[in-house]
Design an enzyme around this catalytic site. Structure first.
Site, PDB file in Angstrom:
ATOM      1  N   ASP A  11       0.788  -1.242   0.000  1.00  0.00           N
ATOM      2  CA  ASP A  11       0.000   0.000   0.000  1.00  0.00           C
ATOM      3  C   ASP A  11       0.820   1.293   0.000  1.00  0.00           C
ATOM      4  OD1 ASP A  11      -1.967  -1.911   0.223  1.00  0.00           O
ATOM      5  OD2 ASP A  11      -2.734  -1.236   2.155  1.00  0.00           O
ATOM      6  N   HIS A  55     -17.455   3.159   1.338  1.00  0.00           N
ATOM      7  CA  HIS A  55     -17.013   1.889   1.927  1.00  0.00           C
ATOM      8  C   HIS A  55     -17.369   1.821   3.416  1.00  0.00           C
ATOM      9  CE1 HIS A  55     -14.160  -1.246   3.290  1.00  0.00           C
ATOM     10  NE2 HIS A  55     -14.420  -1.755   2.101  1.00  0.00           N
ATOM     11  N   HIS A  84     -10.548   7.362   1.946  1.00  0.00           N
ATOM     12  CA  HIS A  84      -9.202   7.261   1.388  1.00  0.00           C
ATOM     13  C   HIS A  84      -9.148   6.185   0.317  1.00  0.00           C
ATOM     14  CE1 HIS A  84      -9.227   4.039   4.403  1.00  0.00           C
ATOM     15  NE2 HIS A  84      -8.267   3.469   3.709  1.00  0.00           N
ATOM     16  N   LYS A 109      -7.108  -4.760  -2.697  1.00  0.00           N
ATOM     17  CA  LYS A 109      -7.862  -5.251  -1.543  1.00  0.00           C
ATOM     18  C   LYS A 109      -8.775  -4.158  -1.007  1.00  0.00           C
ATOM     19  CE  LYS A 109      -3.828  -4.362   1.403  1.00  0.00           C
ATOM     20  NZ  LYS A 109      -4.399  -3.370   2.318  1.00  0.00           N
ATOM     21  N   CYS A 154      -1.772  -2.654   7.897  1.00  0.00           N
ATOM     22  CA  CYS A 154      -1.710  -3.538   6.725  1.00  0.00           C
ATOM     23  C   CYS A 154      -0.437  -4.377   6.676  1.00  0.00           C
ATOM     24  CB  CYS A 154      -1.882  -2.715   5.459  1.00  0.00           C
ATOM     25  SG  CYS A 154      -3.533  -1.946   5.371  1.00  0.00           S
TER      26      CYS A 154
END
Length: 205
Positions: A11, A55, A84, A109, A154
């Site tokens: 990421d 989301h 984001h 993802k 993450c």
């Protein structure tokens, strides 16, 4: 022939750097370190947070809630984040100074609207795989080296899932940066150490 280690770059996106939707302190500082590191690996996998608008992990999707509060979703506790890395936006793009042209795979993802995904291997419901484990096993990979953003979310979740899947795992500390939310960094390192994740600096490669 012995399988070579794979570098997993987590990421490294505009959204997690200065000016992004969810900036990790000093996040962009990992870019030159990762570029140097990647040059030493023949196999590199990238991941990318790739959220649809609205989301479930966004505080804006829950009226009255603020970023960094924790709520319970059907799969368990969920930290709420600022909007984001929304699909197709500059925020979601890989950092423009990240130069890893020889990366073979990009895993996206967090694209399912109702499930967050920190780990490169398994989404936050802990039952939906990304497919990365199968890919690595097809190549008979045994060892992974992880770097990227953020150490305590993450990167750590990816490292723990990689260990659970049976891989040898090293996290490159100076090629990561953390959010460190309420002691989350110390907790993440403790969990990784307990799981057998090695901790190294980029100079070791």
């Amino acid at each position: 022939m012995k399988p070579t280690p794979v570098l997993l770059v987590i990421d490294v996106q505009n959204g997690f750097c200065t000016g992004g939707g969810l900036p990790v302190p000093d996040g962009e500082a990992v870019v030159p370190v990762i570029n140097r590191l990647a040059a030493k690996f023949s196999q590199v996998v990238l991941t990318q947070d790739w959220h649809p608008p609205g989301h479930a992990s966004f505080a804006s999707a829950h009226p009255g809630r603020q970023p960094f509060e924790t709520i319970t979703l059907p799969y368990g506790p969920q930290v709420l984040w600022p909007d984001h890395c929304i699909q197709g936006t500059r925020d979601a793009a890989l950092h423009p100074d990240l130069h890893i042209a020889h990366a073979q795979v990009l895993i996206r993802k967090g694209w399912r609207a109702g499930i967050d995904s920190y780990s490169a291997f398994m989404e936050a419901d802990r039952s939906t795989p990304t497919g990365l484990t199968g890919y690595l096993r097809e190549l008979e990979v045994r060892e992974l080296v992880l770097c990227g953003l953020a150490t305590d979310f993450c990167v750590a979740w990816s490292a723990l899932d990689a260990r659970a899947a049976g891989f040898e795992v090293t996290v490159v500390e100076d090629a990561c940066r953390a959010i460190d939310l309420n002691g989350s960094l110390d907790q993440a390192w403790a969990q990784m150490r307990a799981a057998g994740v090695r901790r190294a600096m980029s100079i070791a490669f």
